[in-house]
Write a protein that holds these residues in place. Structure first.
Motif, PDB file in Angstrom:
ATOM      1  N   TYR A  10      11.132 -28.907 -10.391  1.00 23.89           N
ATOM      2  CA  TYR A  10      10.225 -27.769 -10.452  1.00 23.89           C
ATOM      3  C   TYR A  10       9.055 -27.969  -9.393  1.00 23.89           C
ATOM      4  N   VAL A  11       8.787 -27.136  -8.902  1.00 24.69           N
ATOM      5  CA  VAL A  11       7.569 -27.178  -7.840  1.00 24.69           C
ATOM      6  C   VAL A  11       6.704 -26.168  -8.349  1.00 24.69           C
ATOM      7  N   ASN A  12       5.501 -26.437  -8.676  1.00 20.99           N
ATOM      8  CA  ASN A  12       4.423 -25.479  -9.411  1.00 20.99           C
ATOM      9  C   ASN A  12       5.092 -24.653 -10.634  1.00 20.99           C
ATOM     10  N   GLY A  13       6.004 -25.178 -11.145  1.00 18.59           N
ATOM     11  CA  GLY A  13       6.566 -24.501 -12.387  1.00 18.59           C
ATOM     12  C   GLY A  13       7.931 -23.770 -12.046  1.00 18.59           C
ATOM     13  N   THR A  14       8.222 -23.539 -10.826  1.00 16.77           N
ATOM     14  CA  THR A  14       9.288 -22.775 -10.315  1.00 16.77           C
ATOM     15  C   THR A  14      10.502 -23.599  -9.982  1.00 16.77           C
ATOM     16  N   PHE A  15      11.687 -23.461 -10.600  1.00 22.11           N
ATOM     17  CA  PHE A  15      12.794 -24.125 -10.395  1.00 22.11           C
ATOM     18  C   PHE A  15      13.330 -24.278  -8.813  1.00 22.11           C
ATOM     19  N   GLN A  16      13.702 -25.371  -8.436  1.00 23.31           N
ATOM     20  CA  GLN A  16      14.228 -25.532  -6.847  1.00 23.31           C
ATOM     21  C   GLN A  16      15.601 -26.315  -6.935  1.00 23.31           C
ATOM     22  N   PRO A  17      16.571 -25.791  -6.153  1.00 23.25           N
ATOM     23  CA  PRO A  17      17.880 -26.198  -6.317  1.00 23.25           C
ATOM     24  C   PRO A  17      18.193 -27.775  -5.329  1.00 23.25           C
TER      25      PRO A  17
END
Length: 212
Positions: free
Chosen positions: A122-129
């Motif tokens: 997660y980057v700044n709380g956002t999922f990244q694949p």
């Protein structure tokens, strides 16, 4: 142009040894800047997110990791900006040394926070694949190098994170994740799996554009 000159040019295009870190992303960012100079200027002026900014920051990250990789000891080989397939994508860095072969995927999130769990990043709380993409990159490199070398070459994917805050809350299956400041130490601390002659043999094949 003579046949000899033509052959030399073909060999140059097939040799990846002179590729610079971040070269592919620098080129893409430059193309946008050249096509839309005023728009790029305005977006930079106000600190807005854009594709040009993303590619430029990505290039800066790869350049930093490339500089860090220079700290590896003798017996290690590094290739940067390795184009894959038609060249639409590339591998940021291919590292070959006594512990084996690694594909390095650089993620520049300076100014942000990155959290790594066993299943996701997660980057700044956002999922990244990132994990799935790195696994696929490693599997593809394993297949291509094994085919080109004529013997099994296992490639380990490694994600190198640049961030103000990096929290690793568990081991990720099939992918190693490290911060850029620990990257070279991590590589050097891995157990030896290849002999020097095997490192040289794999490197000689990995240098060829036609391998990828």
């Amino acid at each position: 142009m003579t046949d000899e000159s033509t052959n030399t040019n073909r060999e140059d295009r097939d040799d990846l040894s002179l590729n610079r870190p971040g070269a592919t992303l620098r080129m893409k960012a430059g193309e946008i800047q050249q096509a839309y100079p005023f728009r790029v200027f305005i977006l930079r002026l106000f600190g807005e997110h854009s594709q040009e900014r993303a590619w430029r920051r990505g290039a800066e990250g790869e350049e930093e990791v490339g500089w860090q990789l220079r700290k590896l000891a003798d017996g290690w080989k590094v290739i940067h900006s390795v184009p894959v397939g038609k060249g639409d994508t590339d591998i940021d860095h291919v590292v070959i040394g006594p512990p084996g072969v690694f594909t390095l995927n650089t993620k520049n999130h300076l100014g942000g926070r990155v959290t790594v769990t066993p299943k996701a990043i997660y980057v700044n709380g956002t999922f990244q694949p990132y994990l799935a993409k790195s696994r696929a990159e490693g599997k593809r490199a394993t297949k291509l190098l094994t085919t080109a070398c004529g013997f099994e070459v296992i490639v380990q994917p490694l994600i190198v994170v640049m961030a103000n805050e990096l929290k690793i809350k568990g081991l990720t299956e099939g992918v190693h994740v490290v911060g850029r400041k620990r990257m070279t130490r991590w590589l050097l601390n891995q157990s030896q799996t290849l002999l020097p002659e095997e490192v040289d043999a794999i490197y000689a094949v990995a240098l060829r554009r036609s391998t990828w």
